[in-house]
Every structure is written in structure tokens, then in C-alpha cells.
Design an enzyme around this catalytic site. Structure first.
Site, PDB file in Angstrom:
ATOM      1  CD  GLU A  55      -1.199  -2.259   2.307  1.00 54.38           C
ATOM      2  OE1 GLU A  55      -1.919  -2.726   3.198  1.00 54.38           O
ATOM      3  OE2 GLU A  55      -0.004  -2.599   2.119  1.00 54.38           O
ATOM      4  CG  LEU A 208      19.362 -29.610  -4.070  1.00 51.91           C
ATOM      5  CD1 LEU A 208      19.298 -30.003  -2.595  1.00 51.91           C
ATOM      6  CD2 LEU A 208      18.151 -30.150  -4.811  1.00 51.91           C
ATOM      7  CD  GLU A 300      13.370 -29.956  -6.295  1.00 52.67           C
ATOM      8  OE1 GLU A 300      13.943 -30.659  -7.150  1.00 52.67           O
ATOM      9  OE2 GLU A 300      13.417 -28.721  -6.305  1.00 52.67           O
TER      10      GLU A 300
END
Length: 381
Positions: A55, A208, A300
Site C-alpha cells: 500500500e 539444488l 524434491e
């Protein structure tokens, strides 16, 4: 017509909010736009914890006081308390905005509704619940972490049509195509951490990290479930040029001298966790990761870790890729190992199912739910 335009502009606020996914933890991703005479004149999103809220960015972009009829659209209820930043409700009042459309209320029960109530008491016209479902998806990790102290757990798998993640020799590169793998890297870019078991490290030697070509990418924290600290010292995951850490989760009774082999490695840390019958207490591990302000976790593999997480009902969301390949044998690697239920009606069911194609691969994703509940399904282009 007002309702349809409110949804249209909230979708733009959602688009803004998604820019912050993976960057705002432990805060939620939030987007906002300011609309004047039917067009967006300013927009913003929360970029990082401690930085301006969506905002505030949007109000700053308005460059001046609001005009009569201007509307602020924000995906999450404006805060009405002082944290790392001042209350957004006061900034909204100070800007002159007198209409605010909110997607989702604050999930924290201690402050839920307080921002909207304050604005309404101050004479602001507040409309709540516009595209609430979509706005809650944007904050699903924040909502889980703020209510339980644990990360939102996402399980990812990639299989042949007959259910194998690798051949009997362990060969798995690649089950899916390049488009599917690119989507997985976008997932890594949006989560706080990615987790695999020691079997995956020994078999695949993964990095990774996040690879998105020329796009700006962010590496998640890497978590290795390695009860006895068997990770080879030369493993790539221990020697990455990355700004994020690698955490090696080991048994809490492991002798201190066993940890010396990784002591001193840059950005590598051990994380002691209680044992369970099958290895580590994964429920406790999630609590430890949540205590490190990890709000979202992508799992994973491998099969042992995945099986334990599924059986213990610790996964919140599943992404399951299916490639048009058939291994045709019974000696491959499954998605999950360990004893499952004896009856089909005891299986874990998913709800809010989505289907998406990546070339000739098919991705199915959905949320965990109790057996017997209804499901919904949609296709995404």
C-alpha cells in the site's frame, strides 16, 4: 458492473503481489494498485521484510493526494499495528483515499479484521473478500507459518506413466522435459527452502540452486535430511557459490567429531534433530525450520523422505509431473517408499485439482485433504 471491475483490478493487484513471492519471508507477499477513472495510476508490492508494504509503495507512486473516487485495491487487509513498519491504515487515511477493496483478511487471529474495522470507523468505504480464494493462495505459506510455526510444505515429483522416478540403476536424467524442469526452477525461486534426502544426494549429486537463464533468480536454502551425515565432502551442494545456506539435518545424538568434516565450509551448517524409527523426526524438523523463519519448503525427494512425509500427513500441496514414458519394469525407483495403506479408501486425496501441460508432459497439482471429501478440477493453459 462494479463487481466485475473490482475483480479485474484485484487481479492486477494479485499480479503485483506475485512479484514478491520468495522475497518477503517471513512476511506475506502482497500487491496493491490505485485506480482512478477506470485505470491504474499507481501500483506496488511488498519487496522484502522490513521494507515498505504494498500500500505504501502504491501511495508513493500516486504522486500527490488522492482524488474523490480513487480506489485502493490490496490483496491483504492493511495492517493496523506497528511492526517493522508503521501502520498502513494511517498512511491510507493520510493519502486521502476513501475507498479500499480488500482481497483477504489478515490470517493472524490477534489482528484479523482490525485494519478494515479501523478504516471503516474512520469513514473509509471498505469492501472485503474480492477474489478472496486467489488472495489466500498468495499468502498460503505465511498463513501456515503464522498459525502453526511450521513451513508450508510442497511435494514435487516427476514420474513415468507407470509411476517410476528413475530406472533400477538409479538413472533419472531426465524423466521430464526442459519445459517442466524450467517450471521447477521457478518454484525454487519462489520458496524459502528446498529439501531432499541423503539418497538423492548420493544418487544424483544435485546442486539444488535456481537456474532461470538470463532472468534474475534467487537460490532457496538447501536442506539435506542426512541422519548419519553420509553426505560426501565433495558434493556439489556443499560447495555452491550462493547467497543462501545449505543445512544438513542430522541426528541430535550424532557425536560432535562426526560434524567436523563439514565444519568451516562456507554457508554450510548442521541442524540437529531428534531421531524417529525411520530416521529423523520430520515433524520436529519442520518445527526447527519454521523457527529459522522458513515459511515455505519444496520437497524434491527421495522416496524415503517423501513416503514419511505423506504417511505423517505433513505435506500441504503436491506438484506431480507425468512424462509420456513407460519404464515397463518393476525394479525402478518409486515416488515414495515404506508401507502405505491397505485399502484404496484410506489413500490421501487431493482437492482443488489443476492440470497443466508442458509440451508432452502433464502436471497435476492440488492440496492435501482428508479421505472422502469432494474434489474440484480446473485446466490451466
Amino acid at each position: 458492473m462494479a463487481g466485475s471491475s473490482d475483480e479485474r483490478f484485484m487481479r492486477e493487484a494479485l499480479r503485483q503481489g506475485r512479484k514478491g513471492l520468495g522475497r518477503t519471508s517471513p512476511n506475506p507477499a502482497v500487491g496493491a494498485v490505485i485506480v482512478r477513472d477506470g485505470r491504474v495510476v499507481a501500483s506496488g508490492h511488498h519487496r522484502k521484510a522490513g521494507g515498505p508494504h504494498a500500500e505504501i509503495e502504491a501511495i508513493a507512486g500516486m504522486k500527490g493526494a488522492a482524488r474523490p473516487g480513487d480506489t485502493l485495491y490490496v490483496t491483504l487487509e492493511p495492517c493496523n499495528h506497528t511492526g517493522r513498519t508503521p501502520p498502513c491504515t494511517e498512511a491510507i487515511l493520510g493519502s486521502g483515499l476513501r475507498r479500499v477493496v480488500v482481497g483477504a483478511s489478515d490470517p493472524n487471529p490477534r489482528v484479523a479484521g482490525g485494519g478494515c474495522a479501523f478504516l471503516q470507523a474512520s469513514g473509509v468505504d471498505v469492501k472485503k473478500g474480492v477474489l478472496e480464494r486467489e488472495c489466500r493462495v498468495l499468502i498460503e505459506a505465511f498463513e501456515k507459518h503464522s498459525s502453526t510455526g511450521r513451513p508450508f510444505v510442497i511435494a514435487k515429483s516427476a514420474t513415468t506413466l507407470d509411476g517410476w522416478t528413475a530406472t533400477g540403476s538409479g538413472h533419472s536424467r531426465w524423466v521430464t522435459n526442459e519445459l517442466s524442469r524450467g517450471f521447477v526452477h521457478r518454484l525454487r525461486d519462489r520458496v524459502d527452502a528446498v529439501l531432499v534426502g541423503i539418497g538423492t544426494v548420493l544418487k544424483d549429486d544435485p546442486s539444488l540452486n535456481t537456474r532461470l537463464g538470463n532472468r534474475r533468480a534467487r537460490d532457496p536454502v538447501r536442506v539435506i535430511v542426512d541422519t548419519e551425515l553420509r553426505t560426501p565432502l565433495e558434493s556439489r551442494v556443499l560447495h555452491l557459490d550462493s547467497e543462501s545456506d545449505t543445512l544438513v539435518a542430522v541426528a541430535d545424538d550424532l557425536p560432535e567429531e562426526r560434524l567436523r568434516k563439514i565444519a568451516g565450509l562456507p554457508r554450510v551448517r548442521s541442524l540437529r534433530c531428534p531421531r524417529s524409527r525411520d530416521g529423523l523426526d520430520l515433524s520436529r524438523l519442520l518445527e526447527l525450520l519454521g523457527g529459522l523463519e522458513i515459511t515455505s519448503l519444496l520437497v524434491e525427494g527421495g522416496a524415503g523422505v517423501m513416503g514419511s512425509l505423506i504417511r505423517e500427513r505433513l505435506v500441504d500441496k503436491y506438484y506431480m509431473f507425468h512424462a509420456p514414458k513407460i519404464l515397463g519394469g518393476g525394479d525402478g525407483y518409486p515416488v515414495a517408499s515404506g508401507k502405505g495403506p491397505d485399502r484404496m479408501d484410506e489413500c490421501l486425496r487431493l482437492h482443488d485439482i489443476h492440470l497443466r501441460r508442458f509440451g508432452d508432459d502433464v502436471l497435476i497439482w492440488g492440496y492435501a485433504m482428508a479421505s472422502g471429501a469432494e474434489t474440484t478440477c480446473s485446466r490451466d493453459s
